[in-house]
Every structure is written in structure tokens, then in C-alpha cells.
Design a protein around this motif. Structure first.
Motif, short mmCIF file in Angstrom:
data_model
loop_
_atom_site.label_atom_id
_atom_site.label_comp_id
_atom_site.label_asym_id
_atom_site.label_seq_id
_atom_site.Cartn_x
_atom_site.Cartn_y
_atom_site.Cartn_z
N PRO A 1 -9.87 -36.86 17.32
CA PRO A 1 -10.18 -36.66 18.74
C PRO A 1 -9.85 -37.88 19.61
O PRO A 1 -9.35 -37.74 20.72
N PHE A 2 -10.12 -39.07 19.07
CA PHE A 2 -9.81 -40.30 19.80
C PHE A 2 -8.31 -40.43 20.03
O PHE A 2 -7.86 -40.78 21.13
N LYS B 1 -7.13 -37.86 22.63
CA LYS B 1 -7.61 -38.26 23.96
C LYS B 1 -6.75 -39.38 24.54
O LYS B 1 -6.51 -39.41 25.75
N ASN B 2 -6.25 -40.26 23.68
CA ASN B 2 -5.48 -41.40 24.14
C ASN B 2 -3.98 -41.20 24.01
O ASN B 2 -3.21 -42.17 24.03
#
Length: 211
Positions: A203-204, A207-208
Motif C-alpha cells: 500500500p505504501f 500510494k507513493n
């Protein structure tokens, strides 16, 4: 007069063949590859004059592949193509020394212009983004500010493969390392990214904007 050699990288065969047909009269396309890992290998093996690569590719994206190639070959010219209009990708490309940056929906003639431009040691940035990039640098925003920059190139490669839904065992086979090594990279990424667990890595990354 010998034609300048071009190495193409795109995981969509029809796109790569379209580019080959577009530039074939003026340049010699010596190979087409479908992922960033193979791109790095072929660039070292074939030593092309120019590389034209998509950013979004499996195993290793075009930005990371370009960074690896430039680190060992300062002479090759690299043009990146992307669907992403966000400034952070363009600025990251410039920061690592890429010579050309185009959006994929640009007119075909723009790629021909970019090829001619980089061959005379100038940088080509698509006009769609050029003004915004200049403004960003003038406002001291030259740093891409990518939180994933704290990762090593191998960690980013492992993370991209996780985003592509590969298991630790599959990643180990792709990268020719042990599963324990993959798990160690995951552990270190959780640590340096200050996450709570390995479950937050994908997810990180999404997101980035890991591509």
C-alpha cells in the motif's frame, strides 16, 4: 554513414513495434526488451547509442534501470516515455541524468525530435511539462522528494515485485537470490520506511507512485 543504434524497452509489444517502424528509416533498432532487468543487461551487452524506454515495466521500472545504466555508461543517451504527467517522475528522471522525457500520447514526430536533440548532447523535455519543471526548480523544488529514495536499488526492485503480486519465493527465483534474502530486504524496508509491518509495504509503494 552508419545509423545510430537504438535499444527499445516496453512491455507492450505493439507499442515497441510501432516505435521501431517509426524510427527505422533513420536508426537501427538492435533489440527490443520487455522489462527493466533485461534492459540493464542488454544495454551492457549491446552498448547502443540511444535507449528509448517506457517507465512502467515489470521487475525493474525504467527509472531504476536508467539509473543503473547511467552509473556504468555515461555515453549512452536515454529517452524515457511515460503515461504519467506528474512532475515528480520527470524531475526524478532529470535528477538521475536521463536525456529525454516524453509523454506517450505525444505526437510521433516529437520522438524523432527528441532523438535528434539528445544526439547533439542536449536534453529534451516534452513542452507539455517543460515550463512546470522550470518553475519547480526555480522554487527550489529540484529534489523529487520521493520517500522511496531511501531504499537501495535492490530494495526497490523487491518492492516493485511485491506490488506485482509475486511471492517471496517467486521474487527469489526472479532475482536469483534466496527466499531468506528477500525476507531480509522486506524487513529492512519496513525499518527504513518506518512502517509497522511488511503488510504495509505494498500500500505504501502504490500510494507513493512506484511504477
Amino acid at each position: 554513414m552508419l545509423k545510430k543504434t537504438v535499444l527499445l524497452a516496453d512491455d507492450h509489444t505493439m507499442v515497441a513495434e510501432g516505435i521501431k517502424n517509426l524510427i527505422g528509416d533513420e536508426y537501427e533498432v538492435i533489440a527490443i526488451v520487455e522489462d527493466g532487468n533485461t534492459l540493464v543487461q542488454k544495454a551492457k551487452e549491446l552498448k547502443p547509442d540511444i535507449i528509448v524506454s517506457d517507465i512502467s515495466m515489470p521487475i525493474m521500472n525504467g527509472l531504476n534501470a536508467s539509473e543503473k545504466i547511467i552509473a556504468t555508461n555515461k555515453d549512452v543517451k536515454i529517452i524515457l516515455l511515460t503515461m504519467h504527467p506528474e512532475l515528480k517522475y520527470a524531475m526524478k528522471a532529470l535528477d538521475i541524468g536521463v536525456h529525454g522525457y516524453l509523454l506517450k500520447h505525444a505526437a510521433p514526430e516529437e520522438l524523432l525530435t527528441a532523438l535528434k536533440t539528445v544526439l547533439v548532447n542536449r536534453t529534451y523535455i516534452t513542452p507539455t511539462l517543460a515550463a512546470d519543471i522550470m518553475d519547480a526548480y526555480k522554487n527550489n523544488q529540484g529534489n523529487s522528494g520521493d520517500p522511496l529514495d531511501v531504499l537501495t536499488s535492490r530494495q526497490r526492485q523487491v518492492l516493485q515485485l511485491l506490488v506485482e503480486s509475486h511471492s517471496a519465493k517467486e521474487i527469489a527465483n526472479i532475482l536469483n537470490v534466496s527466499s531468506r534474502t528477500v525476507e531480509f530486504h522486506k524487513y529492512k524496508m519496513v525499518e527504513v520506511l518506518k512502517l509497522k509491518s511488511a503488510n504495509e509495504l505494498v500500500p505504501f509503494a502504490i500510494k507513493n507512485g512506484l511504477v
